[in-house]
Write a protein that holds these residues in place. Sequence first.
Motif, short mmCIF file in Angstrom:
data_model
loop_
_atom_site.label_atom_id
_atom_site.label_comp_id
_atom_site.label_asym_id
_atom_site.label_seq_id
_atom_site.Cartn_x
_atom_site.Cartn_y
_atom_site.Cartn_z
N PRO A 1 1.44 14.61 17.01
CA PRO A 1 0.06 15.03 16.81
C PRO A 1 0.01 16.34 16.03
O PRO A 1 1.02 17.04 15.90
N ALA A 2 -1.16 16.66 15.52
CA ALA A 2 -1.35 17.96 14.86
C ALA A 2 -1.08 19.07 15.87
O ALA A 2 -1.56 19.03 17.01
N HIS A 3 -0.32 20.08 15.44
CA HIS A 3 0.07 21.14 16.36
C HIS A 3 0.36 22.42 15.59
O HIS A 3 0.55 22.41 14.37
N ILE A 4 0.41 23.53 16.33
CA ILE A 4 0.72 24.85 15.75
C ILE A 4 1.76 25.51 16.65
O ILE A 4 1.57 25.60 17.87
N HIS A 5 2.85 25.97 16.04
CA HIS A 5 3.95 26.59 16.78
C HIS A 5 3.75 28.09 16.94
O HIS A 5 3.20 28.75 16.05
N PHE A 6 4.28 28.62 18.05
CA PHE A 6 4.21 30.07 18.30
C PHE A 6 5.48 30.57 18.99
O PHE A 6 6.02 29.91 19.89
N PHE A 7 5.94 31.73 18.56
CA PHE A 7 6.77 32.62 19.36
C PHE A 7 5.86 33.79 19.74
O PHE A 7 5.21 34.37 18.85
N ILE A 8 5.81 34.15 21.00
CA ILE A 8 5.04 35.32 21.44
C ILE A 8 6.02 36.26 22.13
O ILE A 8 6.70 35.87 23.08
N SER A 9 6.08 37.51 21.67
CA SER A 9 7.04 38.45 22.24
C SER A 9 6.44 39.84 22.34
O SER A 9 5.57 40.23 21.55
N ALA A 10 6.91 40.57 23.33
CA ALA A 10 6.48 41.95 23.54
C ALA A 10 7.49 42.63 24.45
O ALA A 10 8.07 41.97 25.33
N PRO A 11 7.71 43.94 24.28
CA PRO A 11 8.62 44.65 25.18
C PRO A 11 8.17 44.51 26.64
O PRO A 11 6.98 44.50 26.94
N GLN A 12 9.17 44.39 27.54
CA GLN A 12 8.94 44.27 28.98
C GLN A 12 8.20 42.98 29.36
O GLN A 12 7.60 42.89 30.43
N HIS A 13 8.23 41.99 28.47
CA HIS A 13 7.64 40.70 28.77
C HIS A 13 8.60 39.59 28.35
O HIS A 13 9.35 39.74 27.39
N ARG A 14 8.57 38.48 29.07
CA ARG A 14 9.43 37.35 28.73
C ARG A 14 8.97 36.73 27.42
O ARG A 14 7.78 36.49 27.21
N HIS A 15 9.92 36.47 26.56
CA HIS A 15 9.62 35.78 25.30
C HIS A 15 9.08 34.38 25.60
O HIS A 15 9.54 33.70 26.52
N LEU A 16 8.10 33.96 24.82
CA LEU A 16 7.50 32.64 25.00
C LEU A 16 7.66 31.82 23.72
O LEU A 16 7.27 32.26 22.64
N THR A 17 8.26 30.65 23.86
CA THR A 17 8.32 29.66 22.79
C THR A 17 7.39 28.53 23.17
O THR A 17 7.58 27.90 24.22
N THR A 18 6.38 28.28 22.35
CA THR A 18 5.40 27.28 22.73
C THR A 18 4.72 26.72 21.50
O THR A 18 5.01 27.11 20.36
N GLN A 19 3.82 25.79 21.69
CA GLN A 19 2.99 25.25 20.62
C GLN A 19 1.73 24.69 21.24
O GLN A 19 1.74 24.25 22.39
N ILE A 20 0.65 24.71 20.48
CA ILE A 20 -0.58 24.08 20.94
C ILE A 20 -0.77 22.78 20.17
O ILE A 20 -0.46 22.69 18.98
N ASN A 21 -1.25 21.76 20.87
CA ASN A 21 -1.62 20.51 20.24
C ASN A 21 -3.14 20.43 20.17
O ASN A 21 -3.83 20.85 21.11
#
Length: 309
Positions: free
Chosen positions: A219-239
């Motif tokens: 399906p149509a989707h958009i990928h993301f890495f979200i990162s910040a100090p003192q926070h767990r890195h997030l690998t995700t995507q929205i559909n």
Amino acid sequence: MTVRLSHTPAVQRFFEQASGLDNDQGSPRMKTVVQRVLTDAIKIIEDLRISPEEFWKAVNYLNDLGSRQEAGLLVAGLGLEHYLDLLMDAEDEAAELAGGTPRTIEGPLYVAGAPLSKHEARLDDGQDAGTVLFMQGRVLDTDGQPVAGAIVDVWHANTAGTYSYFDASQSEFNLRRRIETDAMGRYHFRSIVPSGYGCPPDGPTQHLLDQLGRHGQRPAHIHFFISAPQHRHLTTQINLAGDEYLHDDFAYATRDELIADIHFFDEGAEGRAQDYNGRFAEITFDFHLQRTDEAKAQQRLERMRALEG
């Protein structure tokens, strides 16, 4: 009559030698993994009575898979990449790490080094006639507090379902940007509505899926890495909600919490509010990060990626 040799001491010693377990050189971890692969493989050969012709077809398939650079596509299509997410979810649950936006697969098409912008960015180069997309939201922690200075690393396909760098017809870093959130954790970008896509119809991944009676569509989707100090890195995507393959993704990446409503507007007041007068679409989506002091958890997983390193 089925002949079985895998249990015999002579064959076990043979594969210990082939795995390097009879010497003190090399990597102990690699030796253990290779021995397991070899011993499991010969059990498959015995249990399923794999013929020499089938064996060499499999070898040729691996050659084809590598030459077409589709190994990353295949592991997604067979559910192995999704299984890693399920395993990490289970590990988080066991460690009582709860909350935050769910992870989902990265896929094989990330490219490192996209331009970095403060708070907002335009992702597309204006060459694709797709519907203009405005997407905004906030990066928050699990208590709902804004995460200032978080990096929203975003990438997606064009209306033909292809990605820059891997599609030479697109400009450098087209539909790829990194955006630093403002003091309230906000990000905003302009792009185009992406299309879903399918595995190359003549490629080895789709060839195998055909034999499994499965399609190779995403399906149509958009990928993301979200990162910040003192926070767990997030690998995700929205559909994107409403897509034909939303709940039938060949890569098993759809999670209910990651379905994003997309709203379309014709020319009018809303468009002028976005400094745009044509037809456009809009998505609002917030990301929630878990806090952590563990340095490794703040970084994305190590793997081979284009232009990284």
